[in-house]
Write a protein that holds these residues in place. Structure first.
Motif, PDB file in Angstrom:
ATOM      1  N   GLY A   1      71.125  -7.124 118.917  1.00  0.00           N
ATOM      2  CA  GLY A   1      71.059  -8.583 118.881  1.00  0.00           C
ATOM      3  C   GLY A   1      71.097  -9.181 117.485  1.00  0.00           C
ATOM      4  N   LYS A   2      71.086  -8.327 116.467  1.00  0.00           N
ATOM      5  CA  LYS A   2      71.146  -8.813 115.090  1.00  0.00           C
ATOM      6  C   LYS A   2      72.608  -8.887 114.638  1.00  0.00           C
ATOM      7  CE  LYS A   2      66.616  -8.770 114.228  1.00  0.00           C
ATOM      8  NZ  LYS A   2      66.115  -8.353 115.547  1.00  0.00           N
ATOM      9  N   GLU A   3      73.016 -10.058 114.156  1.00  0.00           N
ATOM     10  CA  GLU A   3      74.412 -10.273 113.759  1.00  0.00           C
ATOM     11  C   GLU A   3      74.866  -9.264 112.704  1.00  0.00           C
ATOM     12  OE1 GLU A   3      77.226 -13.838 111.901  1.00  0.00           O
ATOM     13  OE2 GLU A   3      75.183 -14.277 112.582  1.00  0.00           O
ATOM     14  N   LYS A   4      73.964  -8.931 111.810  1.00  0.00           N
ATOM     15  CA  LYS A   4      74.278  -8.000 110.726  1.00  0.00           C
ATOM     16  C   LYS A   4      74.684  -6.629 111.251  1.00  0.00           C
ATOM     17  CE  LYS A   4      72.152  -5.945 106.601  1.00  0.00           C
ATOM     18  NZ  LYS A   4      70.930  -5.902 105.749  1.00  0.00           N
ATOM     19  N   TYR A   5      74.171  -6.281 112.450  1.00  0.00           N
ATOM     20  CA  TYR A   5      74.410  -4.949 113.014  1.00  0.00           C
ATOM     21  C   TYR A   5      75.259  -5.000 114.285  1.00  0.00           C
ATOM     22  CZ  TYR A   5      70.633  -3.752 109.808  1.00  0.00           C
ATOM     23  OH  TYR A   5      69.862  -3.583 108.683  1.00  0.00           O
ATOM     24  N   ALA A   6      76.050  -6.055 114.411  1.00  0.00           N
ATOM     25  CA  ALA A   6      76.871  -6.234 115.616  1.00  0.00           C
ATOM     26  C   ALA A   6      77.823  -5.062 115.835  1.00  0.00           C
ATOM     27  CB  ALA A   6      77.658  -7.543 115.512  1.00  0.00           C
ATOM     28  N   ALA A   7      78.313  -4.475 114.773  1.00  0.00           N
ATOM     29  CA  ALA A   7      79.284  -3.380 114.888  1.00  0.00           C
ATOM     30  C   ALA A   7      78.692  -2.125 115.515  1.00  0.00           C
ATOM     31  CB  ALA A   7      79.855  -3.045 113.510  1.00  0.00           C
ATOM     32  N   VAL A   8      77.363  -1.979 115.442  1.00  0.00           N
ATOM     33  CA  VAL A   8      76.729  -0.758 115.987  1.00  0.00           C
ATOM     34  C   VAL A   8      75.889  -1.070 117.221  1.00  0.00           C
ATOM     35  CG1 VAL A   8      76.701   0.391 113.751  1.00  0.00           C
ATOM     36  CG2 VAL A   8      74.713  -0.967 114.453  1.00  0.00           C
ATOM     37  N   GLU A   9      76.050  -2.267 117.768  1.00  0.00           N
ATOM     38  CA  GLU A   9      75.209  -2.660 118.904  1.00  0.00           C
ATOM     39  C   GLU A   9      75.367  -1.706 120.099  1.00  0.00           C
ATOM     40  OE1 GLU A   9      73.847  -6.503 121.501  1.00  0.00           O
ATOM     41  OE2 GLU A   9      74.199  -6.537 119.359  1.00  0.00           O
ATOM     42  N   ALA A  10      76.591  -1.331 120.411  1.00  0.00           N
ATOM     43  CA  ALA A  10      76.805  -0.425 121.550  1.00  0.00           C
ATOM     44  C   ALA A  10      76.125   0.917 121.301  1.00  0.00           C
ATOM     45  CB  ALA A  10      78.303  -0.231 121.791  1.00  0.00           C
ATOM     46  N   ASP A  11      76.228   1.402 120.069  1.00  0.00           N
ATOM     47  CA  ASP A  11      75.563   2.666 119.718  1.00  0.00           C
ATOM     48  C   ASP A  11      74.058   2.545 119.877  1.00  0.00           C
ATOM     49  OD1 ASP A  11      78.004   3.781 119.065  1.00  0.00           O
ATOM     50  OD2 ASP A  11      77.819   3.369 116.922  1.00  0.00           O
ATOM     51  N   MET A  12      73.507   1.446 119.421  1.00  0.00           N
ATOM     52  CA  MET A  12      72.052   1.254 119.486  1.00  0.00           C
ATOM     53  C   MET A  12      71.561   1.115 120.928  1.00  0.00           C
ATOM     54  SD  MET A  12      70.722   1.563 116.499  1.00  0.00           S
ATOM     55  CE  MET A  12      71.968   2.833 116.219  1.00  0.00           C
ATOM     56  N   LYS A  13      72.378   0.495 121.757  1.00  0.00           N
ATOM     57  CA  LYS A  13      71.986   0.378 123.168  1.00  0.00           C
ATOM     58  C   LYS A  13      71.947   1.751 123.829  1.00  0.00           C
ATOM     59  CE  LYS A  13      73.358  -4.389 124.130  1.00  0.00           C
ATOM     60  NZ  LYS A  13      74.267  -5.293 124.877  1.00  0.00           N
ATOM     61  N   ALA A  14      72.895   2.608 123.462  1.00  0.00           N
ATOM     62  CA  ALA A  14      72.911   3.972 124.004  1.00  0.00           C
ATOM     63  C   ALA A  14      71.702   4.755 123.505  1.00  0.00           C
ATOM     64  CB  ALA A  14      74.202   4.681 123.604  1.00  0.00           C
ATOM     65  N   VAL A  15      71.376   4.614 122.223  1.00  0.00           N
ATOM     66  CA  VAL A  15      70.205   5.291 121.652  1.00  0.00           C
ATOM     67  C   VAL A  15      68.931   4.779 122.306  1.00  0.00           C
ATOM     68  CG1 VAL A  15      68.794   5.514 119.565  1.00  0.00           C
ATOM     69  CG2 VAL A  15      71.274   5.806 119.429  1.00  0.00           C
ATOM     70  N   GLN A  16      68.844   3.469 122.466  1.00  0.00           N
ATOM     71  CA  GLN A  16      67.669   2.860 123.083  1.00  0.00           C
ATOM     72  C   GLN A  16      67.426   3.420 124.482  1.00  0.00           C
ATOM     73  OE1 GLN A  16      68.075  -1.150 124.664  1.00  0.00           O
ATOM     74  NE2 GLN A  16      66.234  -1.791 123.562  1.00  0.00           N
ATOM     75  N   ALA A  17      68.489   3.515 125.279  1.00  0.00           N
ATOM     76  CA  ALA A  17      68.363   4.009 126.648  1.00  0.00           C
ATOM     77  C   ALA A  17      67.935   5.473 126.679  1.00  0.00           C
ATOM     78  CB  ALA A  17      69.693   3.828 127.385  1.00  0.00           C
ATOM     79  N   LYS A  18      68.545   6.297 125.825  1.00  0.00           N
ATOM     80  CA  LYS A  18      68.204   7.718 125.796  1.00  0.00           C
ATOM     81  C   LYS A  18      66.785   7.938 125.299  1.00  0.00           C
ATOM     82  CE  LYS A  18      68.947  12.122 126.188  1.00  0.00           C
ATOM     83  NZ  LYS A  18      69.024  12.755 127.528  1.00  0.00           N
ATOM     84  N   ALA A  19      66.397   7.216 124.268  1.00  0.00           N
ATOM     85  CA  ALA A  19      65.048   7.357 123.735  1.00  0.00           C
ATOM     86  C   ALA A  19      64.003   6.947 124.762  1.00  0.00           C
ATOM     87  CB  ALA A  19      64.898   6.523 122.457  1.00  0.00           C
ATOM     88  N   SER A  20      64.292   5.883 125.506  1.00  0.00           N
ATOM     89  CA  SER A  20      63.372   5.428 126.547  1.00  0.00           C
ATOM     90  C   SER A  20      63.229   6.487 127.640  1.00  0.00           C
ATOM     91  CB  SER A  20      63.876   4.111 127.147  1.00  0.00           C
ATOM     92  OG  SER A  20      63.018   3.674 128.175  1.00  0.00           O
ATOM     93  N   GLU A  21      64.336   7.089 128.011  1.00  0.00           N
ATOM     94  CA  GLU A  21      64.326   8.142 129.029  1.00  0.00           C
ATOM     95  C   GLU A  21      63.476   9.336 128.565  1.00  0.00           C
ATOM     96  OE1 GLU A  21      67.471  11.534 130.497  1.00  0.00           O
ATOM     97  OE2 GLU A  21      68.265   9.539 130.080  1.00  0.00           O
ATOM     98  N   LEU A  22      63.680   9.751 127.326  1.00  0.00           N
ATOM     99  CA  LEU A  22      62.916  10.878 126.784  1.00  0.00           C
ATOM    100  C   LEU A  22      61.443  10.529 126.634  1.00  0.00           C
ATOM    101  CD1 LEU A  22      65.385  12.213 124.067  1.00  0.00           C
ATOM    102  CD2 LEU A  22      64.659  13.416 126.141  1.00  0.00           C
ATOM    103  N   LYS A  23      61.158   9.310 126.239  1.00  0.00           N
ATOM    104  CA  LYS A  23      59.766   8.865 126.095  1.00  0.00           C
ATOM    105  C   LYS A  23      58.997   9.048 127.405  1.00  0.00           C
ATOM    106  CE  LYS A  23      59.017   4.540 126.446  1.00  0.00           C
ATOM    107  NZ  LYS A  23      59.109   3.083 126.212  1.00  0.00           N
ATOM    108  N   THR A  24      59.601   8.605 128.495  1.00  0.00           N
ATOM    109  CA  THR A  24      58.963   8.751 129.805  1.00  0.00           C
ATOM    110  C   THR A  24      58.763  10.225 130.162  1.00  0.00           C
ATOM    111  OG1 THR A  24      59.943   6.683 130.577  1.00  0.00           O
ATOM    112  CG2 THR A  24      59.200   8.226 132.263  1.00  0.00           C
ATOM    113  N   LYS A  25      59.753  11.042 129.873  1.00  0.00           N
ATOM    114  CA  LYS A  25      59.661  12.476 130.151  1.00  0.00           C
ATOM    115  C   LYS A  25      58.502  13.104 129.380  1.00  0.00           C
ATOM    116  CE  LYS A  25      63.488  14.889 130.371  1.00  0.00           C
ATOM    117  NZ  LYS A  25      64.711  15.677 130.023  1.00  0.00           N
ATOM    118  N   PHE A  26      58.380  12.764 128.098  1.00  0.00           N
ATOM    119  CA  PHE A  26      57.328  13.348 127.268  1.00  0.00           C
ATOM    120  C   PHE A  26      55.940  12.895 127.710  1.00  0.00           C
ATOM    121  CE2 PHE A  26      60.783  13.469 123.889  1.00  0.00           C
ATOM    122  CZ  PHE A  26      61.002  14.833 124.032  1.00  0.00           C
ATOM    123  N   VAL A  27      55.812  11.635 128.085  1.00  0.00           N
ATOM    124  CA  VAL A  27      54.521  11.134 128.568  1.00  0.00           C
ATOM    125  C   VAL A  27      54.085  11.924 129.808  1.00  0.00           C
ATOM    126  CG1 VAL A  27      53.373   9.163 129.640  1.00  0.00           C
ATOM    127  CG2 VAL A  27      54.704   8.821 127.566  1.00  0.00           C
TER     128      VAL A  27
END
Length: 206
Positions: A48-74
């Motif tokens: 959502g930051k204009e400065k990082y618009a070029a990597v937004e898709a990458d960050m959304k993928a990282v966010q989703a994977k990290a969230s999935e792993l977080k739940t697994k580890f808990v």
């Protein structure tokens, strides 16, 4: 008792009590969960930051994977403690007759294998966090780059700590093929976790 539902203070106090569980395996899972949460946070602070618009898709993928792993580890926090408790329960089985001894011995071996596999899966999954940490360190919001670095540090601790708990259980397992397979897999993962952490930390420019 469900450990993951405890407050931070209650969990820490329970860890410090005379009860042997939660122990190092659960703490390794907690470290991994913390690392995943930090990666997720940096990704979230980038999206959502204009400065990082070029990597937004990458960050959304990282966010989703990290969230999935977080739940697994808990969930692994409780799974590790439950696996240890199963070993203790197996040792309490009757051993008055040869048949009872055989049943007890098999139950101990089965429970010990499970107690080795849970932290192995923690370490195996924690190893995935390095690639995600690299993404947020190199592409993510640089105001939170140190959080990505702390994630990498916690990932290394999680791998090392989890595998120590695997190894202590392997010492009691009679299935040589099982032991050899897990040792080989751990060696392959552990061989470069220190280097991964060092490389990621070197990318953090302050």
């Amino acid at each position: 008792m469900e450990l993951k539902g405890l407050s931070v203070e209650a969990f820490i106090n329970e860890t410090g009590s005379s009860s042997p569980a939660p122990g190092g395996g659960s703490i390794a899972a907690l470290n991994a969960a913390s690392a995943a949460a930090l990666v997720e946070m940096v990704a979230s602070l980038t999206i959502g930051k204009e400065k990082y618009a070029a990597v937004e898709a990458d960050m959304k993928a990282v966010q989703a994977k990290a969230s999935e792993l977080k739940t697994k580890f808990v969930n692994f926090i409780d799974e590790d403690s439950n696996a240890f408790n199963k070993i203790m329960a197996a040792f309490k089985l009757p051993k008055g007759t040869d048949e009872e001894k055989a049943v007890r011995s098999e139950a101990i071996q089965t429970a010990t294998k499970e107690a080795a596999l849970v932290p192995f899966h923690v370490g195996e999954a924690a190893n995935e966090l390095f690639a995600l940490a690299e993404e947020v360190i190199t592409k993510g919001n640089q105001n939170a780059v140190t959080d990505g670095a702390v994630a990498a540090m916690n990932a290394r601790v999680a791998v090392k700590g989890a595998f120590l708990n695997v190894k202590i259980n392997l010492g009691s397992i009679k299935d040589e093929a099982f032991v050899a397979e897990l040792n080989a897999k751990m060696e392959a993962i552990e061989s470069d976790v220190n280097a991964k952490e060092t490389t990621l930390l070197s990318k953090v420019v302050l």
